[in-house]
Design a protein around this motif. Structure first.
Motif, PDB file in Angstrom:
ATOM      1  N   HIS A  34       0.817  -1.039   0.014  1.00 47.33           N
ATOM      2  CA  HIS A  34       0.016   0.108   0.093  1.00 47.33           C
ATOM      3  C   HIS A  34       0.914   1.326   0.093  1.00 47.33           C
ATOM      4  O   HIS A  34       1.878   1.170   0.462  1.00 47.33           O
ATOM      5  N   PRO A  35       0.634   2.351  -0.401  1.00 46.61           N
ATOM      6  CA  PRO A  35       1.230   3.573  -0.439  1.00 46.61           C
ATOM      7  C   PRO A  35       1.323   3.943   1.028  1.00 46.61           C
ATOM      8  O   PRO A  35       0.010   4.227   1.418  1.00 46.61           O
ATOM      9  N   HIS A  36       2.273   4.712   1.365  1.00 47.35           N
ATOM     10  CA  HIS A  36       2.152   5.284   2.833  1.00 47.35           C
ATOM     11  C   HIS A  36       3.136   6.397   2.841  1.00 47.35           C
ATOM     12  O   HIS A  36       3.992   6.696   1.686  1.00 47.35           O
ATOM     13  N   THR A  37       3.247   7.338   3.871  1.00 44.29           N
ATOM     14  CA  THR A  37       4.041   8.411   4.064  1.00 44.29           C
ATOM     15  C   THR A  37       4.377   8.621   5.466  1.00 44.29           C
ATOM     16  O   THR A  37       3.755   7.756   6.380  1.00 44.29           O
ATOM     17  N   PRO A  54       2.669  10.764  -1.692  1.00 49.34           N
ATOM     18  CA  PRO A  54       2.844   9.299  -1.433  1.00 49.34           C
ATOM     19  C   PRO A  54       3.879   8.749  -1.740  1.00 49.34           C
ATOM     20  O   PRO A  54       4.329   8.685  -2.927  1.00 49.34           O
ATOM     21  N   VAL A  55       4.311   7.663  -1.068  1.00 49.46           N
ATOM     22  CA  VAL A  55       5.480   6.697  -1.518  1.00 49.46           C
ATOM     23  C   VAL A  55       4.951   5.337  -1.899  1.00 49.46           C
ATOM     24  O   VAL A  55       4.205   4.662  -0.924  1.00 49.46           O
ATOM     25  N   PHE A  61      11.804   7.699   0.041  1.00 51.51           N
ATOM     26  CA  PHE A  61      11.621   9.038   0.350  1.00 51.51           C
ATOM     27  C   PHE A  61      12.696   9.384   1.350  1.00 51.51           C
ATOM     28  O   PHE A  61      12.573   8.860   2.352  1.00 51.51           O
ATOM     29  N   LEU A  62      13.323  10.394   1.210  1.00 55.43           N
ATOM     30  CA  LEU A  62      14.434  10.948   2.137  1.00 55.43           C
ATOM     31  C   LEU A  62      13.500  12.200   2.759  1.00 55.43           C
ATOM     32  O   LEU A  62      13.433  13.317   2.005  1.00 55.43           O
ATOM     33  N   HIS A  78      -0.013   9.863   6.256  1.00 49.85           N
ATOM     34  CA  HIS A  78      -1.134  10.708   5.995  1.00 49.85           C
ATOM     35  C   HIS A  78      -1.746  10.416   4.775  1.00 49.85           C
ATOM     36  O   HIS A  78      -2.390  11.036   3.784  1.00 49.85           O
ATOM     37  N   ILE A  79      -1.934   9.040   4.280  1.00 53.88           N
ATOM     38  CA  ILE A  79      -2.579   8.236   3.255  1.00 53.88           C
ATOM     39  C   ILE A  79      -4.133   8.062   3.586  1.00 53.88           C
ATOM     40  O   ILE A  79      -4.093   7.593   4.493  1.00 53.88           O
TER      41      ILE A  79
END
Length: 232
Positions: A34-37, A54-55, A61-62, A78-79
């Protein structure tokens, strides 16, 4: 078996700690389907906010942000649907110490208040501190009599309006958000809305077993309860 979603295989996620003004670099790799942040409740640039970036599964992601302001702050995914991502475990704490530090505590701990929606109907079936219901009731926290105890307290509860923290037979100094070195009140109970947080400091003058819990009966009976075991 409850399938939690985690940062680094744990709930709450890792506690980040820095001194105000430090540069934080957090390398986020999404190993889920799933995409996450990661969204930090700190002061930072827009492209580090973890909302519009979204990652994707397998992506990286840095995050780079200055540690400010000092205090204790939550972070979380925050997805959308946001409530599902948070309630399943994608949250944690960041502690930012003031440049001059705080008075030395004898014991520090992080407590994140939350709930467990085990049937995914957007209602909590259990309540907890640090994700596992009744954990600190079955595994009391040992502290020394007269020791200064500091708790970094955060509320990441979904599906209920508010949460609370209460200790028995004692009072504590409370520092909302931890952004002041002077307490706002001396009390035995504090309430927090979601994402509110603060620092709790106290000493026990008497040995014995003392309960702490959320001061809503339903929450305590369904898992949000624990014991301080005070020793000589």
């Amino acid at each position: 078996v409850y399938e939690a979603w985690t940062y680094n295989g744990r709930v709450p996620g890792p506690t980040f700690r820095a001194v105000e003004g430090d540069l934080l670099r957090i390398h986020f790799r999404n190993a889920t389907p799933h995409p996450h942040t990661m969204h930090f409740h700190t002061v930072h640039p827009a492209n580090m906010d973890g909302v519009y970036e979204p990652v994707a599964p397998g992506g990286e992601f840095l995050y780079e942000l200055d540690a400010e302001p000092f205090g204790v702050h939550p972070y979380h995914c925050h997805i959308m649907p946001l409530a599902s991502h948070i309630s399943r475990g994608l949250y944690g704490a960041i502690i930012i110490d003031p440049k001059g530090g705080r008075p030395q505590a004898d014991q520090e701990m992080v407590m994140v208040m939350a709930g467990n929606d085990i049937d995914f109907d957007n209602e909590n079936d259990f309540y907890n501190v640090n994700f596992i219901p009744f954990w600190y009731d079955r595994h009391p926290i040992k502290i020394k009599k007269d020791a200064l105890v500091r708790i970094y307290l955060l509320n990441l509860l979904e599906f209920d309006q508010a949460n609370s923290f209460h200790i028995h037979a004692n009072f504590f100094n409370y520092y909302p958000t931890g952004t002041s070195l002077k307490p706002s009140e001396f009390t035995d109970t504090v309430a927090q809305m979601q994402a509110q947080r603060g620092i709790v400091e106290f000493r026990y003058r008497h040995p014995g077993r003392f309960m702490f819990h959320g001061h809503k009966t339903e929450f305590a009976e369904l898992g949000w309860t624990g014991v301080f075991e005070v020793e000589e």
